[in-house]
Design a protein around this motif. Structure first.
Motif, mmCIF file in Angstrom:
data_model
loop_
_atom_site.group_PDB
_atom_site.id
_atom_site.type_symbol
_atom_site.label_atom_id
_atom_site.label_comp_id
_atom_site.label_asym_id
_atom_site.label_seq_id
_atom_site.Cartn_x
_atom_site.Cartn_y
_atom_site.Cartn_z
ATOM 1 N N SER A 76 -4.326 -13.812 2.825
ATOM 2 C CA SER A 76 -5.790 -13.699 2.727
ATOM 3 C C SER A 76 -6.315 -12.621 3.668
ATOM 4 O O SER A 76 -7.203 -11.839 3.310
ATOM 5 N N MET A 77 -5.755 -12.562 4.894
ATOM 6 C CA MET A 77 -6.201 -11.561 5.870
ATOM 7 C C MET A 77 -5.851 -10.151 5.397
ATOM 8 O O MET A 77 -6.615 -9.207 5.614
ATOM 9 N N THR A 78 -4.708 -10.018 4.741
ATOM 10 C CA THR A 78 -4.312 -8.704 4.215
ATOM 11 C C THR A 78 -5.285 -8.236 3.148
ATOM 12 O O THR A 78 -5.720 -7.073 3.139
ATOM 13 N N VAL A 79 -5.643 -9.153 2.256
ATOM 14 C CA VAL A 79 -6.611 -8.828 1.210
ATOM 15 C C VAL A 79 -7.976 -8.541 1.830
ATOM 16 O O VAL A 79 -8.697 -7.630 1.412
ATOM 17 N N ALA A 80 -8.322 -9.315 2.879
ATOM 18 C CA ALA A 80 -9.640 -9.190 3.510
ATOM 19 C C ALA A 80 -9.846 -7.819 4.154
ATOM 20 O O ALA A 80 -10.975 -7.319 4.201
ATOM 21 N N GLN A 81 -8.779 -7.212 4.648
ATOM 22 C CA GLN A 81 -8.920 -5.912 5.328
ATOM 23 C C GLN A 81 -9.463 -4.824 4.408
ATOM 24 O O GLN A 81 -10.055 -3.852 4.864
ATOM 25 N N ASN A 82 -9.253 -4.969 3.113
ATOM 26 C CA ASN A 82 -9.738 -3.975 2.147
ATOM 27 C C ASN A 82 -10.997 -4.440 1.410
ATOM 28 O O ASN A 82 -11.435 -3.786 0.469
ATOM 29 N N SER A 83 -11.555 -5.566 1.851
ATOM 30 C CA SER A 83 -12.737 -6.112 1.169
ATOM 31 C C SER A 83 -14.023 -5.467 1.682
ATOM 32 O O SER A 83 -14.039 -4.810 2.729
ATOM 33 N N LEU A 84 -15.099 -5.655 0.940
ATOM 34 C CA LEU A 84 -16.410 -5.107 1.289
ATOM 35 C C LEU A 84 -17.433 -6.239 1.321
ATOM 36 O O LEU A 84 -17.188 -7.323 0.796
ATOM 37 N N PRO A 85 -18.583 -6.004 1.950
ATOM 38 C CA PRO A 85 -19.632 -7.028 1.984
ATOM 39 C C PRO A 85 -19.946 -7.553 0.592
ATOM 40 O O PRO A 85 -20.082 -6.782 -0.354
ATOM 41 N N GLY A 86 -20.037 -8.882 0.496
ATOM 42 C CA GLY A 86 -20.280 -9.513 -0.798
ATOM 43 C C GLY A 86 -19.032 -10.137 -1.362
ATOM 44 O O GLY A 86 -19.099 -11.029 -2.210
ATOM 45 N N SER A 87 -17.859 -9.678 -0.889
ATOM 46 C CA SER A 87 -16.597 -10.249 -1.340
ATOM 47 C C SER A 87 -16.371 -11.598 -0.653
ATOM 48 O O SER A 87 -16.797 -11.814 0.483
ATOM 49 N N ALA A 88 -15.661 -12.494 -1.351
ATOM 50 C CA ALA A 88 -15.361 -13.804 -0.777
ATOM 51 C C ALA A 88 -14.451 -13.677 0.440
ATOM 52 O O ALA A 88 -14.416 -14.570 1.301
ATOM 53 N N PHE A 89 -13.716 -12.558 0.536
ATOM 54 C CA PHE A 89 -12.786 -12.356 1.647
ATOM 55 C C PHE A 89 -13.419 -11.627 2.834
ATOM 56 O O PHE A 89 -12.815 -11.545 3.898
ATOM 57 N N TYR A 90 -14.622 -11.088 2.659
ATOM 58 C CA TYR A 90 -15.205 -10.277 3.732
ATOM 59 C C TYR A 90 -15.477 -11.084 5.014
ATOM 60 O O TYR A 90 -15.293 -10.543 6.116
ATOM 61 N N PRO A 91 -15.908 -12.344 4.914
ATOM 62 C CA PRO A 91 -16.073 -13.124 6.156
ATOM 63 C C PRO A 91 -14.801 -13.201 6.988
ATOM 64 O O PRO A 91 -14.862 -13.227 8.220
ATOM 65 N N LEU A 92 -13.624 -13.214 6.333
ATOM 66 C CA LEU A 92 -12.360 -13.198 7.073
ATOM 67 C C LEU A 92 -12.178 -11.879 7.815
ATOM 68 O O LEU A 92 -11.652 -11.845 8.930
ATOM 69 N N LYS A 93 -12.609 -10.805 7.182
ATOM 70 C CA LYS A 93 -12.514 -9.494 7.830
ATOM 71 C C LYS A 93 -13.414 -9.461 9.065
ATOM 72 O O LYS A 93 -13.003 -8.964 10.122
ATOM 73 N N ARG A 130 -25.964 -5.206 -3.008
ATOM 74 C CA ARG A 130 -25.818 -6.386 -2.151
ATOM 75 C C ARG A 130 -26.822 -6.279 -1.001
ATOM 76 O O ARG A 130 -26.466 -6.352 0.172
ATOM 77 N N GLU A 131 -28.066 -6.094 -1.345
ATOM 78 C CA GLU A 131 -29.092 -5.775 -0.353
ATOM 79 C C GLU A 131 -29.194 -6.830 0.747
ATOM 80 O O GLU A 131 -29.239 -6.490 1.937
ATOM 81 N N GLU A 132 -29.219 -8.103 0.372
ATOM 82 C CA GLU A 132 -29.382 -9.178 1.366
ATOM 83 C C GLU A 132 -28.195 -9.224 2.327
ATOM 84 O O GLU A 132 -28.366 -9.351 3.544
ATOM 85 N N VAL A 133 -26.989 -9.102 1.766
ATOM 86 C CA VAL A 133 -25.781 -9.122 2.590
ATOM 87 C C VAL A 133 -25.738 -7.907 3.498
ATOM 88 O O VAL A 133 -25.408 -8.004 4.688
ATOM 89 N N VAL A 134 -26.078 -6.743 2.961
ATOM 90 C CA VAL A 134 -26.077 -5.491 3.743
ATOM 91 C C VAL A 134 -27.057 -5.582 4.911
ATOM 92 O O VAL A 134 -26.740 -5.193 6.045
ATOM 93 N N GLN A 135 -28.237 -6.108 4.668
ATOM 94 C CA GLN A 135 -29.235 -6.233 5.728
ATOM 95 C C GLN A 135 -28.770 -7.165 6.838
ATOM 96 O O GLN A 135 -28.997 -6.900 8.026
ATOM 97 N N LYS A 136 -28.120 -8.256 6.443
ATOM 98 C CA LYS A 136 -27.622 -9.220 7.427
ATOM 99 C C LYS A 136 -26.553 -8.595 8.318
ATOM 100 O O LYS A 136 -26.571 -8.758 9.542
#
Length: 288
Positions: A76-93, A130-136
């Motif tokens: 999951s952490m490996t996948v998360a490193q390439n994720s972007l805001p809005g992805s389910a894995f981004y909180p792990l990143k 992903r305006e709300e996520v980006v602002q946060k």
């Protein structure tokens, strides 16, 4: 049969004594019956694995579960490193980045935090719809930038503060370029640029302040040693100090003396500042 005949028959039966063969057969029969009962009792009980085998199996199962969880988390952490805001894995990143900052040694914490900020700005620049996520996340980046000067000042070593401040200044310039060249929303971009500019001003002021403190170290020590000496000449003030506190001050003054003999003015300055902190605490307690 009359009562008298029954009595006579009973007497005759009592006089009969079993021979050895009969006794042995009876004993053998009893032992056989007992053995059968034991076998039946054992057969009726549920079979239980040996305690050692059960324990090993339990440990083995726990180890397999832990290994499985580690493998899942690692993947999951490996996948998360390439994720972007809005992805389910981004909180792990975000979590992994926060852990890097938290585990970094104090002198390097500011630089690690700036590296994290730069990574998040680049992620924001690649995120769309992903305006709300980006602002946060942008708000979190802004707060991190505002905390940088305070993080740098936590170092007691003036030389380290000066060195880190200069590195932070260079890193800020690189980050300013990243923000300027990004395709962030204009409002978010401007807000981050202004925050970074304020942070840079504070870092420059810290560099100037630290440089002056280093250059004026001998004068600083002379002035503060005189102040400390005058303070402890007042017996009424000294009465408010505990024995442990007085001992602590004596130890610090002894270290100041060693630092001065070793021509290490900045180390002596750090010890004097520790003593001044104790004086400030007592001054505050006295005034209240």
């Amino acid at each position: 049969m009359t009562d008298e005949e029954l009595k006579q028959q009973s007497v005759k039966l009592k006089q009969i004594k079993p021979n050895k063969v009969w006794a042995d057969l009876l004993l053998k029969n009893v032992m056989t019956q007992v053995a059968k009962k034991e076998v039946q009792s054992l057969a009726s009980k549920p079979k239980v694995a040996p305690a050692s085998a059960s324990y090993l199996f339990s440990r083995y199962r726990i180890a397999l579960t832990a290994l499985g969880l580690l493998l899942i988390f690692g993947a999951s952490m490996t996948v998360a490193q390439n994720s972007l805001p809005g992805s389910a894995f981004y909180p792990l990143k975000l979590l992994s980045q926060d852990l890097k900052v938290a585990l970094a040694p104090e002198p390097a914490k500011s630089l690690v935090k700036l590296t994290t900020v730069e990574e998040r700005v680049k992620d924001l620049a690649q995120t769309e719809d992903r305006e709300e996520v980006v602002q946060k996340i942008a708000q979190g980046v802004k707060e991190d930038l505002q905390n940088i000067p305070a993080d740098v000042q936590k170092n007691k070593d003036k030389t380290a503060v000066l060195d880190i401040s200069k590195k932070v200044q260079e890193k800020n310039e690189e980050l300013q370029k990243v923000i300027t060249e990004s395709n962030l929303q204009p409002i978010i971009k401007e807000d981050l640029q202004n925050t970074l500019a304020e942070t840079q001003d504070k870092i420059l002021a810290l560099i100037t302040e630290t440089t002056n403190a280093i250059s004026s170290c001998p004068e600083y020590l002379t002035t503060n040693l005189e102040k400390i000496s005058s303070y402890f000449q007042n017996s009424e003030v000294l009465a408010n100090w505990s024995v442990d506190e007085v001992t602590q001050v004596r130890i610090l003054l002894g270290e100041v003396d060693k630092n001065l003999k070793a021509s290490n003015c900045l180390e002596a300055m750090a010890k004097i500042e520790s003593i001044n902190q104790l004086l400030q605490i007592h001054s505050w307690e006295t005034s209240n």
